[in-house]
Design a protein around this motif. Sequence first.
Motif, PDB file in Angstrom:
ATOM      1  N   UNK A 527       8.897  -2.053  -6.085  1.00 58.40           N
ATOM      2  CA  UNK A 527       8.768  -2.826  -4.887  1.00 58.40           C
ATOM      3  C   UNK A 527       7.433  -3.500  -4.978  1.00 58.40           C
ATOM      4  N   UNK A 528       7.339  -4.625  -4.100  1.00 59.40           N
ATOM      5  CA  UNK A 528       6.010  -5.245  -3.973  1.00 59.40           C
ATOM      6  C   UNK A 528       5.104  -4.587  -3.152  1.00 59.40           C
ATOM      7  N   UNK A 529       3.799  -4.893  -3.212  1.00 57.93           N
ATOM      8  CA  UNK A 529       2.859  -4.136  -2.486  1.00 57.93           C
ATOM      9  C   UNK A 529       2.930  -4.700  -1.286  1.00 57.93           C
TER      10      UNK A 529
ATOM     11  N   UNK B  56      10.995  -8.854   0.174  1.00 56.22           N
ATOM     12  CA  UNK B  56       9.657  -8.707   0.687  1.00 56.22           C
ATOM     13  C   UNK B  56       9.612  -7.563   1.634  1.00 56.22           C
ATOM     14  N   UNK B  57       8.280  -7.243   1.832  1.00 53.97           N
ATOM     15  CA  UNK B  57       8.315  -6.119   2.488  1.00 53.97           C
ATOM     16  C   UNK B  57       8.317  -6.260   4.117  1.00 53.97           C
ATOM     17  N   UNK B  58       9.061  -5.265   4.856  1.00 56.36           N
ATOM     18  CA  UNK B  58       9.382  -5.463   6.035  1.00 56.36           C
ATOM     19  C   UNK B  58       8.288  -4.705   7.050  1.00 56.36           C
ATOM     20  N   UNK B 108       4.625   2.057   7.606  1.00 57.13           N
ATOM     21  CA  UNK B 108       3.627   2.921   7.269  1.00 57.13           C
ATOM     22  C   UNK B 108       3.638   2.973   5.619  1.00 57.13           C
ATOM     23  N   UNK B 109       2.609   2.935   4.937  1.00 51.78           N
ATOM     24  CA  UNK B 109       2.414   2.862   3.397  1.00 51.78           C
ATOM     25  C   UNK B 109       1.965   4.207   2.963  1.00 51.78           C
ATOM     26  N   UNK B 110       2.578   5.038   2.450  1.00 52.13           N
ATOM     27  CA  UNK B 110       2.067   6.251   1.833  1.00 52.13           C
ATOM     28  C   UNK B 110       1.747   6.158   0.263  1.00 52.13           C
ATOM     29  N   UNK B 111       0.781   6.880  -0.320  1.00 51.23           N
ATOM     30  CA  UNK B 111       0.396   6.898  -1.493  1.00 51.23           C
ATOM     31  C   UNK B 111       1.313   7.753  -2.230  1.00 51.23           C
ATOM     32  N   UNK B 114       2.294   7.974  -8.494  1.00 54.68           N
ATOM     33  CA  UNK B 114       1.591   6.865  -9.694  1.00 54.68           C
ATOM     34  C   UNK B 114       0.777   5.960  -9.116  1.00 54.68           C
ATOM     35  N   UNK B 115       0.415   6.255  -8.145  1.00 53.10           N
ATOM     36  CA  UNK B 115      -0.686   5.327  -7.507  1.00 53.10           C
ATOM     37  C   UNK B 115      -0.226   4.044  -7.016  1.00 53.10           C
ATOM     38  N   UNK B 116       1.000   4.094  -6.530  1.00 56.71           N
ATOM     39  CA  UNK B 116       1.441   2.870  -5.706  1.00 56.71           C
ATOM     40  C   UNK B 116       1.664   3.273  -3.991  1.00 56.71           C
ATOM     41  N   UNK B 117       1.964   2.247  -3.378  1.00 54.13           N
ATOM     42  CA  UNK B 117       2.292   2.770  -2.072  1.00 54.13           C
ATOM     43  C   UNK B 117       3.578   2.547  -1.726  1.00 54.13           C
ATOM     44  N   UNK B 118       4.091   3.376  -0.808  1.00 53.56           N
ATOM     45  CA  UNK B 118       5.676   3.062  -0.573  1.00 53.56           C
ATOM     46  C   UNK B 118       5.733   3.044   1.003  1.00 53.56           C
TER      47      UNK B 118
END
Lengths: 531, 414
Positions: A527-529, B56-58, B108-111, B114-118
């Motif tokens: 996913x994109x950031x 696209x992020x929601x 909400x974006x959690x770490x 692998x160092x991404x946010x989801x």
Amino acid sequence: MDSVTVVVIGGGATGTGILRDLSMRGVKTLLIERGDLASDASGRFHGLLHSGARYAVTDPRSAKECIEENAILRRIGKHCVEKTEGFFVRLEGDGEDYEGQWVAGCAAARIHAKRVDLKEARRLEPHLSRRAVSVFRVPDSAIDGFRLCWQNVASARRYGGEVRTYTEATGIERAGDRVVGVTVCDTLTGAVDSIGCDHVVNAAGSWVGRVASWAGIEVDVKPDRGVLIAFNHRFTNRVINRLRPPANGDIFVPHGPITVLGTTSSPVASADDNVPHVEEVLELLHNGTELFEDLPKYRILRAYAGARPLYSPGEGRAASRDFTILDHSTDGLRGLTSAAGGKLTSYRLMAEKTADVVCRELGVKAACRTAAEPMVEDPPRRLVTRARPFFPPYGLDLAASRLGAAFGPVVQGLQMHPEERRLICECEMVTLAEVESAAREPTTFNLGDIRRRTRMGMGTCQGAFCSLRAVGALVSHDLVADKDGKALIRDFLETRWKGIRPVLWGDQIREAEFQREVYAATLNLDGTAQR
Amino acid sequence: MSACDVVVIGGGLSGLVAAAAAAERDKKVVLIAKGVGAIAVGSGSIDVLGYEAGGKPVARPLAEMGKLPSNHPYARAGKQATAKAFEFFLDLCEKGGFPYSGSADVARWVPTAIGTLKPTCFLPRSMDPAPLEAAKAAVVVGFRGLKDYYPELIIRGLMQVPAYPKRFRTVIVDPEMAGRDVNALDIARWLDTESGRHACIEQMLTGIAPGNVVLVPPVLGTVPNYGVLEEFEKATTCKFIEITGMPPAITGLRLYDLLVSEIKKRGVRIVEHATVTRAVVDNGRCTAVVTHGVDRERTHPARSFILATGGFYSGGLEAGFGSAREPVFGLPVKVPESQSDWSNAFLLSGGAQPFARFGLDVDARLRPTDGSGKAVFENVYAVGRTLSGFDDAFEKSGNGVAVVTGYRAGTLVA
């Protein structure tokens, strides 16, 4: 601009074999390869070291070459060869006449083919079809093409041979009727360079014609595509061949915990397309099921494709698998030799004959010694004893064979840091220490390079667990420079995906869903950031 | 065997929520489980809708649901049931002593490991990323030998997040498990013990200071409560955040344990290690399902059945070359004619994978339908990943759909 005596173009079995041969004869040689070693046909075949029996009827000359080279490789290459032996199996309905011709052909080529009692054959290979009517035993073996190439290089390096991977030849430089060098491009950085030399050896496999064309010479090598399927089980301990005229899907080769089924044969315009098609996979499965009736129930790992470089009139499997050495001084250009055609089993002989031509032109008198000296020395027994506490019992010999000369330093490292014994890849039993050792090689740029050196990621999980671990460990040890860890993982998974996609059903679709649950749903690699 | 009202087939998140919702309505419920489902693969956070179809992020998942196509499970369940389902879920967690927080209308974006946010919505307190968003620096704690968790990899990724701290340091705790491979469950069990917690705190204190924000792997005990978290917070006066990681996901297993104990409290009978092999049907109704367990076949009659068997991974869907099926009822699963249309050229392609959307088509009451859109059985409902029309991995919606459809089916059964 660097300068060497000979530049070899192509890092498959043939090229690395030529590098080793010339280096052992004291000729300063550099091999360049556009990808990693064995990244094309030498790593994209069934991994069968032929006894020659497959060619006994159709190609007697290849048969004879095979059995001679088979004996040599089992001696000098024992750390990349598994001496499995092979069965030739005739099924009900397969022509009996062919069996007679085949037995005679084997005898003529001096291939030891011994009839095996059916009951004994079933005891040894219980999954074999009940429809088998004749079984013969031959000295076929399994060979790891990746390791073969790297062990050729390891041997060559001891004699001063050098290798540059991810370096693509882009042109041949000439002065009048002489070759004076090659122009190259670093495929990772795009940097352009040239290397001066007295002689260029064109060992580019299916791309031999392309390389020769830079010198204005036509060499008609036709790529012939072969598709293979890797299964998640070692359901046979021997190479199994169908005893009938060579056809698609009638060879099974066991490798460690897996079995490979091959191959197909179809002429293709370009050898660059190595993604298998579903139809090819289905044909293999259909034919393979005749030898192993339960085949449709076995879990597939992936499918892959490679291209045989055919140089001879005729097409496909009917053409000779023979090789030809082309000294292009007959075309009016001195200092260029092409090694065309051939097959993996006789790569060493092909390298020897090529090196003979090159040495004659260079005035080098030394004789070939590649058949006499092992590529990799056995590890000293003391070292194996010291290593024992750090490896699973089955993994110890594997690691020793895979690592060759690097085994000593790896064991030394493990004595200092015992926690590095942890398995990054459980499927192929690859320790962190081994992954790090491969990562430290100057020729390693991505996880695929580590995979070909260690077999990490080639087993059941197809990278689901080991890719994160490998990248994590390498980042921790500062072994990936400024590379993006996420990109390394993604590239690795996508490469594996190419082989899973054509077989996306059964347990393969299960595994794919699992991989996406982990890497997409949980770790959001796709996913994109946020902003 | 006495007949019950509802048999739930499948012990993953959707089945557990369905059982809880039915039991809440005083139904007599039996839940048949083969294992723990995919709950241990995910991280226990309830992802609702992280990305729209274009990738696209929601920002506001609940609002975005209005734009979903009518065959999406959220659209099938309906707006009202969706909102109620999340309320019900939060209430369950609260009652179970392991409260979750969040809203379906705030991403909400959690770490991650692998160092991404989801993107997600509902979280246990131990995964709340708010302290990290407010911090200038953070500490990443690692455990020696833990092979699926690498602080440097996490830091390398998080450093690239614009609003995040730019200063990280690591502290490595030695759980003294040398000589064997260690996973998150080993560490969590170590921290279940008093001596483990003390040793861990003591080692952490050499590298952390009061007020620090501390990222840890999901290892703060196996039990669904905040005991370990609170003890750590008290002993160090730091804020701890558990990161999502590779399976086995301890945070997911905690949610599983919580829900199992909650449904047991509500009188649900659980049949474990049992695989439903077939259904007994009569004139458009299912009358019973048959299980094959460790010993023998058993028949489970009921008035309604909820199919919560998951997707391909869990065995709720099966695929052969060119076809797919649902193995319990033999319900139809539509697939494209050509095998090459089953998937995209890239595994993580930035779009939905066709095969991830394979599943059961259902009517507005979540009953699997035949080709004409008519319910195949009047008393069989399908929930969770078994449903068609959504790619949970791409959308980040798996647990959300499980909660919503599970709740909805639980309230529909007779």
